[in-house]
Design an enzyme around this catalytic site. Structure first.
Site, short mmCIF file in Angstrom:
data_model
loop_
_atom_site.label_atom_id
_atom_site.label_comp_id
_atom_site.label_asym_id
_atom_site.label_seq_id
_atom_site.Cartn_x
_atom_site.Cartn_y
_atom_site.Cartn_z
N HIS A 1 0.81 -1.23 0.00
CA HIS A 1 0.00 0.00 0.00
C HIS A 1 0.84 1.28 0.00
O HIS A 1 0.54 2.23 0.72
CB HIS A 1 -0.95 0.00 1.20
CG HIS A 1 -2.02 -1.06 1.14
ND1 HIS A 1 -2.45 -1.62 -0.03
CD2 HIS A 1 -2.75 -1.66 2.14
CE1 HIS A 1 -3.40 -2.51 0.24
NE2 HIS A 1 -3.60 -2.56 1.53
N HIS B 1 -9.82 1.94 0.18
CA HIS B 1 -9.70 0.86 1.16
C HIS B 1 -10.79 0.91 2.23
O HIS B 1 -10.57 0.50 3.38
CB HIS B 1 -8.31 0.93 1.81
CG HIS B 1 -7.78 -0.40 2.25
ND1 HIS B 1 -8.35 -1.13 3.27
CD2 HIS B 1 -6.75 -1.14 1.81
CE1 HIS B 1 -7.66 -2.25 3.44
NE2 HIS B 1 -6.68 -2.28 2.55
N GLU C 1 -11.35 -3.88 -3.00
CA GLU C 1 -10.37 -2.92 -3.50
C GLU C 1 -10.18 -3.15 -4.99
O GLU C 1 -9.45 -4.06 -5.40
CB GLU C 1 -9.05 -3.10 -2.76
CG GLU C 1 -9.17 -2.96 -1.26
CD GLU C 1 -8.04 -3.69 -0.52
OE1 GLU C 1 -6.87 -3.44 -0.80
OE2 GLU C 1 -8.36 -4.54 0.34
C1 BGC Z 1 -4.41 -6.37 2.29
C2 BGC Z 1 -4.30 -7.06 3.62
C3 BGC Z 1 -3.93 -6.04 4.64
C4 BGC Z 1 -4.99 -4.98 4.64
C5 BGC Z 1 -4.81 -3.91 5.66
C6 BGC Z 1 -5.45 -5.32 2.40
O1 BGC Z 1 -5.58 -4.63 1.21
O2 BGC Z 1 -4.66 -7.26 1.26
O3 BGC Z 1 -3.37 -8.10 3.59
O4 BGC Z 1 -3.80 -6.61 5.90
O5 BGC Z 1 -5.08 -4.41 3.39
O6 BGC Z 1 -3.56 -3.49 5.77
#
Ligand code: BGC
Length: 378
Positions: free
Chosen positions: A134, A206, A343
């Protein structure tokens, strides 16, 4: 916080548009409200409230372009906030798993926190075991964006410039993300970006949804449909192998609506690696326009969510890492699997996966992506 300083700027946009329509529409969305929302390390943060003709209300703030609340009716017309998060900015400044945020420059994982482009290897922050997640240590979710309400609709546009070298990425990236709330109870999310050097870009939203509202427990009884015949299987650290595998005959098959909880603890390798669902589905699509990606139904309230996107994939994440330690809105705990994320995105680790659709944005080109969330009841 200096509430006395709070400036409330009610904008005439929307009123002007509504004047000519008085005879045709009984109700109109309200003007966008812009308010102060505290400070992030000394930088003032603002929150925008979008309200449509049916009373649906979505709030988003300049810190992380985070959607802080989504108030939608159930089948009896009772409103609830279906997005996990906090009441005040303070909560968002602390540790939390990307509640409501725009993630970037690259949403999802890049294996071993590195990639090569035009003969140069770029090293990124390893903030998720050996991998980059991310956008790194300080992704787009942890900056204060600029923002302006949009003319001609109930919307707000956020912009920021990601410097050349930020979190290890090449190129100065100019980013714009807009949220427009329609009277059909849709939130239209549009992303745009341009760069001065080739760079990977993969932006997503998210938000964690619980269509039963705050403090309502897990999302295991939500019914989910994902419009995908295939998904991208991962290894232990959630990096795709590069294969597009059929969902047929596996717990990943959501082509017909299924309870999230029905197979979430199945003893398959993929479910074990994800600790539940934390995978990217390869959307079935014809053409490159908006395509239905997923549909969610919460049977008790009747609330529904339909996600459409121009993206090739969707990461379905069932909040497996939530553990009740984060206290959210109204002080409620968010236990394991109390929110789900859809997402929309390009596939994880695309910069290292030559067979996946490319995520490289070239100078002179514009990155464009659109996702629509349509809220309803049944
Ligand atoms: C990921 C997860 C992660 C979460 C929060 C998601 O997009 O795929 O593995 O724990 O985001 O961080």
């Amino acid at each position: 916080m200096h509430i006395w300083k709070t400036c409330l700027a009610v904008l005439a946009i929307g009123w002007a548009a509504s004047v000519g329509n008085v005879g045709r529409a009984a109700q109109k969305g309200k003007p966008v409200i812009r308010e102060a929302f505290g400070n992030a390390a000394g930088t003032p943060v603002e929150v925008f409230t979008l309200t449509n003709a049916r009373g649906v209300e979505i709030r988003a703030m300049t810190y992380g372009a985070i959607i802080t609340s989504i108030r939608v009716p159930d089948r009896k017309g009772v409103m609830a906030d279906v997005a996990l998060g906090f009441d005040a900015l303070q909560g968002y400044l602390g540790q939390h798993p990307y509640f409501g945020a725009v993630v970037g420059r690259y949403g999802n994982r890049i294996g071993n926190a590195r990639f090569s482009l035009n003969g140069t290897t770029y090293k990124l922050a390893a903030n998720n075991g050996p991998n980059h997640l991310h956008g790194g240590v300080r992704g787009f979710d942890k900056y204060v964006w600029a923002a302006e309400p949009m003319s001609g609709g109930t919307g707000v546009a956020f912009t920021r410039v990601s410097a050349d070298g930020e979190e290890g990425y090449p190129g100065r990236l100019q980013v714009r993300v807009s949220y427009v709330l329609t009277d059909a109870n849709e939130l239209e999310i549009e992303y745009q970006a341009t760069t001065d050097k080739a760079t990977p870009v993969n932006l997503t939203q998210h938000t964690y949804f619980n269509l039963a509202g705050q403090g309502a427990g897990t999302i295991l009884d939500h019914d989910v449909m994902i419009n995908a015949d295939r998904f991208t299987p991962v290894g232990e650290s959630l990096i795709p192998s590069g294969v597009l595998a059929p969902v047929d005959g596996t717990p990943m098959d959501f082509r017909k609506p299924m309870k999230v909880g029905a197979r979430i603890d199945a003893s398959t390798e993929q479910i074990k690696f994800g600790r539940g669902y934390d995978h990217n589905w390869v959307l079935n699509r014809t053409g490159d326009g908006l395509q239905l990606a997923a549909r969610v139904v919460e049977p008790v309230s009747g609330r529904t969510l339909e996600v459409s996107t121009t993206e090739p994939g969707v990461q379905f994440y069932t909040g497996n890492f939530l553990d009740g330690t984060v206290r959210g809105k109204g002080g409620v705990a968010y236990p394991r699997r109390s929110g789900l994320c859809l997402e929309t995105q390009h596939f994880p680790d695309s910069p290292n996966q030559p067979s996946f659709p490319t995520t490289i944005l070239q100078p002179g080109s514009t990155y464009r992506s659109k996702t629509v969330w349509r809220f309803g009841v049944q």
